[in-house]
Design an enzyme around this catalytic site. Structure first.
Site, mmCIF file in Angstrom:
data_model
loop_
_atom_site.group_PDB
_atom_site.id
_atom_site.type_symbol
_atom_site.label_atom_id
_atom_site.label_comp_id
_atom_site.label_asym_id
_atom_site.label_seq_id
_atom_site.Cartn_x
_atom_site.Cartn_y
_atom_site.Cartn_z
ATOM 1 N N LYS A 56 45.314 12.578 81.293
ATOM 2 C CA LYS A 56 46.699 12.522 80.805
ATOM 3 C C LYS A 56 47.376 11.149 80.938
ATOM 4 C CE LYS A 56 47.140 15.653 79.100
ATOM 5 N NZ LYS A 56 46.279 15.998 77.908
ATOM 6 N N HIS A 117 36.727 10.468 82.270
ATOM 7 C CA HIS A 117 37.773 10.594 83.298
ATOM 8 C C HIS A 117 37.153 10.412 84.692
ATOM 9 C CE1 HIS A 117 40.823 11.770 80.523
ATOM 10 N NE2 HIS A 117 40.494 13.034 80.391
ATOM 11 N N SER A 147 52.435 15.911 82.821
ATOM 12 C CA SER A 147 51.623 16.053 81.614
ATOM 13 C C SER A 147 50.409 16.946 81.887
ATOM 14 C CB SER A 147 51.174 14.669 81.143
ATOM 15 O OG SER A 147 50.455 14.766 79.945
#
Ligand SMILES: Nc1ncnc2c1ncn2[C@@H]1O[C@H](COP(=O)(O)OS(=O)(=O)O)[C@@H](OP(=O)(O)O)[C@H]1O
Length: 304
Positions: A56, A117, A147
């Site tokens: 995010k 990620h 988020s």
């Protein structure tokens, strides 16, 4: 079979949240953990470009900017496929017959642009060995948390966030997929001077998109005209990307991502955390933040 084709399998409206398992102390889906040996041994190429982020932090935005640069501002070319098929998400593992990130990456001709990620210590070592270029994007913890909370409500492929109060504690404890935000941003920050890493901030991108795109251009050793640069700024703006089905994840079935719960392209603004944190939560968060970030030279803006 691509992810979007899941719809044709008639899985119905129910999609089950993933099981989890730690990889070297970092929470992952069990599918990622089971596939870990293959992920760790992934073979990067010297001409790969990796976009690395904590979840995010502005991954999709950066992906679209990079794709537009690589395609000299040709919007049609950037519409060739969903963002998640244009840039393989290397560790993302799905049950067969779906394509996992590794399958997509291994099938893709060079030069490839990849997404991850992973925290820095879990990055497949071939990226370091091949000296591939990496763009890391960081976003302040509070907006990342907000988020990620909304994303976890709408996306059944990640963990159920529970209530807002519960999620604030879960995030602080790093008990979310890909682990602790604090360790992630610090780990990549510490690595940036020893490797081919461009470290960017979401807040800077929002404040002056042109300036930050110019940093990316320099890093990629690309030259483009002012006209193309302006086209890229426009095409990758929040409002335009929100309407772009190849970038906004709306092609996935609602049993996976339900945009009526919360759209993937949600607010796209620094400072939205103020609409969620209570005064007490904010004070607690800041206190805990000081402890976790102590000793680091890394600083963030929580509004612009
Ligand atoms: N063009 C543009 N400009 C500004 N902000 C943008 C843009 N595109 C995506 N976003 C916002 O980025 C958040 C999604 O982050 P990621 O793309 O990293 O998500 S993911 O981890 O890949 O799922 C998510 O943030 P929030 O709105 O705060 O939830 C998106 O809205």
């Amino acid at each position: 079979m691509s992810l979007e084709e899941i719809e044709h399998l008639h899985l119905g409206e129910k999609h089950i949240r993933p099981e989890t398992e730690e990889v070297n102390g970092v929470l992952m889906t069990k599918m990622i953990s089971d596939n870990w040996e293959k992920i760790w041994n992934f073979q990067a190429n010297p001409d790969d470009l990796l976009i690395a982020t904590y979840a995010k932090a502005g991954t999709t935005w950066t992906q679209e900017i990079v794709d537009m640069i690589q395609n000299d501002g040709n919007v049609q070319k950037c519409q060739r496929a969903n963002i998640f098929d244009r840039h393989p998400f290397i560790e993302w593992t799905l049950p067969p017959p779906f394509n996992s990130g590794l399958d997509l990456a291994n099938k893709m001709p060079s030069p490839r642009t990849l997404k991850t990620h992973l925290p820095v210590q879990l990055l497949p070592p071939s990226f370091w060995k091949e000296n591939s270029k990496i763009i890391y994007v960081a976003r302040n913890a509070k907006d990342c948390l907000v988020s990620y909370y909304h994303f976890s409500r709408m996306n059944k492929m990640v963990l159920d966030p529970g209530t807002w109060e519960e999620y604030v504690e879960t995030f602080k404890a790093g008990k979310v997929l890909w682990g602790s935000w604090y360790d992630h941003v610090k780990g990549w920050w510490d690595a940036k001077d020893q490797h081919h890493i461009l470290y960017l901030f979401y807040e800077d991108m929002k404040e002056d998109t042109k300036r930050e795109i110019q940093k990316i251009l320099k890093f990629l050793e690309k030259d483009i005209s002012e006209e193309v640069l302006n086209k890229i700024i426009y095409h990758t703006s929040f409002d335009v990307m929100k309407q772009n089905p190849m970038a906004n994840y709306t092609t996935l079935p609602t049993s996976i991502m339900d945009h009526s719960i919360s759209p993937f392209m949600r607010k796209g603004m620094p400072g939205d955390w103020k609409n969620y944190f209570t005064v007490a939560q904010n004070e607690e968060f800041d206190k805990d933040y000081q402890t976790k970030m102590a000793g680091s030279t890394l600083t963030f803006r929580t509004e612009i």
